[in-house]
Design a protein around this motif. Sequence first.
Motif, PDB file in Angstrom:
ATOM      1  N   UNK A  61       5.869 -26.885  -2.016  1.00 39.69           N
ATOM      2  CA  UNK A  61       4.795 -27.586  -0.803  1.00 39.69           C
ATOM      3  C   UNK A  61       4.669 -26.814  -0.073  1.00 39.69           C
ATOM      4  N   UNK A  62       5.815 -26.716   0.518  1.00 41.36           N
ATOM      5  CA  UNK A  62       6.496 -25.834   2.130  1.00 41.36           C
ATOM      6  C   UNK A  62       5.588 -24.530   1.918  1.00 41.36           C
ATOM      7  N   UNK A  63       5.790 -23.548   0.988  1.00 47.37           N
ATOM      8  CA  UNK A  63       5.359 -22.368   0.690  1.00 47.37           C
ATOM      9  C   UNK A  63       3.558 -22.437   1.032  1.00 47.37           C
ATOM     10  N   UNK A  64       3.313 -23.250   0.691  1.00 43.95           N
ATOM     11  CA  UNK A  64       1.810 -24.066   0.653  1.00 43.95           C
ATOM     12  C   UNK A  64       0.783 -24.451   1.376  1.00 43.95           C
ATOM     13  N   UNK A  65       2.258 -24.927   2.396  1.00 44.30           N
ATOM     14  CA  UNK A  65       1.482 -25.748   3.632  1.00 44.30           C
ATOM     15  C   UNK A  65       1.560 -24.416   5.002  1.00 44.30           C
ATOM     16  N   UNK A  66       2.891 -23.497   5.021  1.00 47.47           N
ATOM     17  CA  UNK A  66       3.092 -21.956   5.064  1.00 47.47           C
ATOM     18  C   UNK A  66       1.665 -21.152   5.319  1.00 47.47           C
ATOM     19  N   UNK A  67       1.113 -21.310   3.832  1.00 44.92           N
ATOM     20  CA  UNK A  67       0.581 -19.831   3.383  1.00 44.92           C
ATOM     21  C   UNK A  67      -1.200 -20.570   4.399  1.00 44.92           C
ATOM     22  N   UNK A  68      -1.060 -22.048   3.942  1.00 41.62           N
ATOM     23  CA  UNK A  68      -2.600 -22.571   4.820  1.00 41.62           C
ATOM     24  C   UNK A  68      -2.123 -22.446   6.373  1.00 41.62           C
ATOM     25  N   UNK A  69      -1.476 -22.583   7.331  1.00 45.86           N
ATOM     26  CA  UNK A  69      -1.728 -22.572   8.444  1.00 45.86           C
ATOM     27  C   UNK A  69      -1.421 -20.773   9.020  1.00 45.86           C
ATOM     28  N   UNK A  70      -0.689 -20.480   7.971  1.00 45.28           N
ATOM     29  CA  UNK A  70      -1.556 -18.715   8.389  1.00 45.28           C
ATOM     30  C   UNK A  70      -2.151 -18.258   8.787  1.00 45.28           C
ATOM     31  N   UNK A  71      -2.862 -18.507   7.201  1.00 42.05           N
ATOM     32  CA  UNK A  71      -4.290 -18.328   7.327  1.00 42.05           C
ATOM     33  C   UNK A  71      -4.882 -18.068   7.952  1.00 42.05           C
ATOM     34  N   UNK A  72      -5.207 -19.778   8.346  1.00 37.99           N
ATOM     35  CA  UNK A  72      -6.277 -20.365   8.974  1.00 37.99           C
ATOM     36  C   UNK A  72      -5.717 -20.639  10.149  1.00 37.99           C
ATOM     37  N   UNK A  73      -4.696 -20.740  10.633  1.00 38.14           N
ATOM     38  CA  UNK A  73      -4.735 -21.122  11.743  1.00 38.14           C
ATOM     39  C   UNK A  73      -4.058 -19.945  12.881  1.00 38.14           C
ATOM     40  N   UNK A  74      -3.371 -18.728  12.498  1.00 42.48           N
ATOM     41  CA  UNK A  74      -2.713 -17.527  12.725  1.00 42.48           C
ATOM     42  C   UNK A  74      -3.338 -16.428  12.525  1.00 42.48           C
ATOM     43  N   UNK A  75      -4.419 -16.583  11.604  1.00 42.45           N
ATOM     44  CA  UNK A  75      -5.362 -15.600  11.370  1.00 42.45           C
ATOM     45  C   UNK A  75      -3.979 -14.480  10.238  1.00 42.45           C
ATOM     46  N   UNK A  76      -3.451 -14.577   9.808  1.00 40.44           N
ATOM     47  CA  UNK A  76      -1.932 -13.825   8.969  1.00 40.44           C
ATOM     48  C   UNK A  76      -3.120 -13.082   8.050  1.00 40.44           C
ATOM     49  N   UNK A  77      -2.648 -11.708   8.174  1.00 40.29           N
ATOM     50  CA  UNK A  77      -4.018 -10.905   6.973  1.00 40.29           C
ATOM     51  C   UNK A  77      -2.930 -10.881   5.990  1.00 40.29           C
ATOM     52  N   UNK A  78      -3.547 -10.957   4.660  1.00 42.07           N
ATOM     53  CA  UNK A  78      -3.254 -10.941   3.509  1.00 42.07           C
ATOM     54  C   UNK A  78      -1.937  -9.939   2.614  1.00 42.07           C
ATOM     55  N   UNK A  79      -2.287  -8.896   3.581  1.00 38.07           N
ATOM     56  CA  UNK A  79      -1.419  -7.741   3.677  1.00 38.07           C
ATOM     57  C   UNK A  79       0.012  -7.665   4.105  1.00 38.07           C
ATOM     58  N   UNK A  80      -0.008  -8.558   4.975  1.00 38.78           N
ATOM     59  CA  UNK A  80       0.933  -8.643   6.001  1.00 38.78           C
ATOM     60  C   UNK A  80       1.948  -9.945   5.324  1.00 38.78           C
ATOM     61  N   UNK A  81       1.794 -10.727   3.774  1.00 37.22           N
ATOM     62  CA  UNK A  81       2.903 -11.564   3.504  1.00 37.22           C
ATOM     63  C   UNK A  81       3.631 -11.417   3.197  1.00 37.22           C
ATOM     64  N   UNK A  82       4.857 -11.913   3.274  1.00 39.86           N
ATOM     65  CA  UNK A  82       6.119 -11.900   3.186  1.00 39.86           C
ATOM     66  C   UNK A  82       5.996 -12.899   1.737  1.00 39.86           C
ATOM     67  N   UNK A  83       6.776 -12.345   0.438  1.00 39.28           N
ATOM     68  CA  UNK A  83       6.474 -12.358  -0.965  1.00 39.28           C
ATOM     69  C   UNK A  83       7.360 -12.894  -1.080  1.00 39.28           C
TER      70      UNK A  83
END
Length: 167
Positions: A61-83
């Motif tokens: 759940x923390x990872x899902x929330x972190x991903x949502x935050x990074x993609x929606x608010x921080x505008x992180x690229x999918x190529x910069x994801x930490x696997x």
Amino acid sequence: MTLRDVFEAVSGQPILLFLLLTAMPTGAFLVSLWSGETADEIWKWRYVYAVLVYFVCIPGIFAVTLNIYLFLFERQSIWDMNIAIQVLPILTMVGTLMLIRRKMPFTYIPGFGKLSSFLTLIAAVMGILWFIDRLHIYAITYVPFSYIVVGFVALLIIIRFAWNRIF
């Protein structure tokens, strides 16, 4: 120490993180082998399943929330994801929950409803914050801050009530 420092330290040891996260689906598989086949034997293992669900759902759940935050608010690229930090906990959670569900329905696992309610609350808060972020409202108002907090809490209660009525 910041959260970024923790993520960098964990990313520096991906083997340890991989071993910790794969221990949960392995544990679920072993418990499903040991718990037997009859309903009474499986029922005795429900608290072990509950511990496994909590151990796997909290990082997931923390990872899902972190991903949502990074993609929606921080505008992180999918190529910069930490696997290791952003993907592996979600895959582990899904895999473990699938293994557990094959053996026992989630309604019989103690506390599973609280996790789904918590996830609903997180999704509602993230949705509201994203909506507010997209509106770009910058207003000076004479409304007391306590009224805004009460309105926010009331909106969360309405969303929670509506979610429970729908599902």
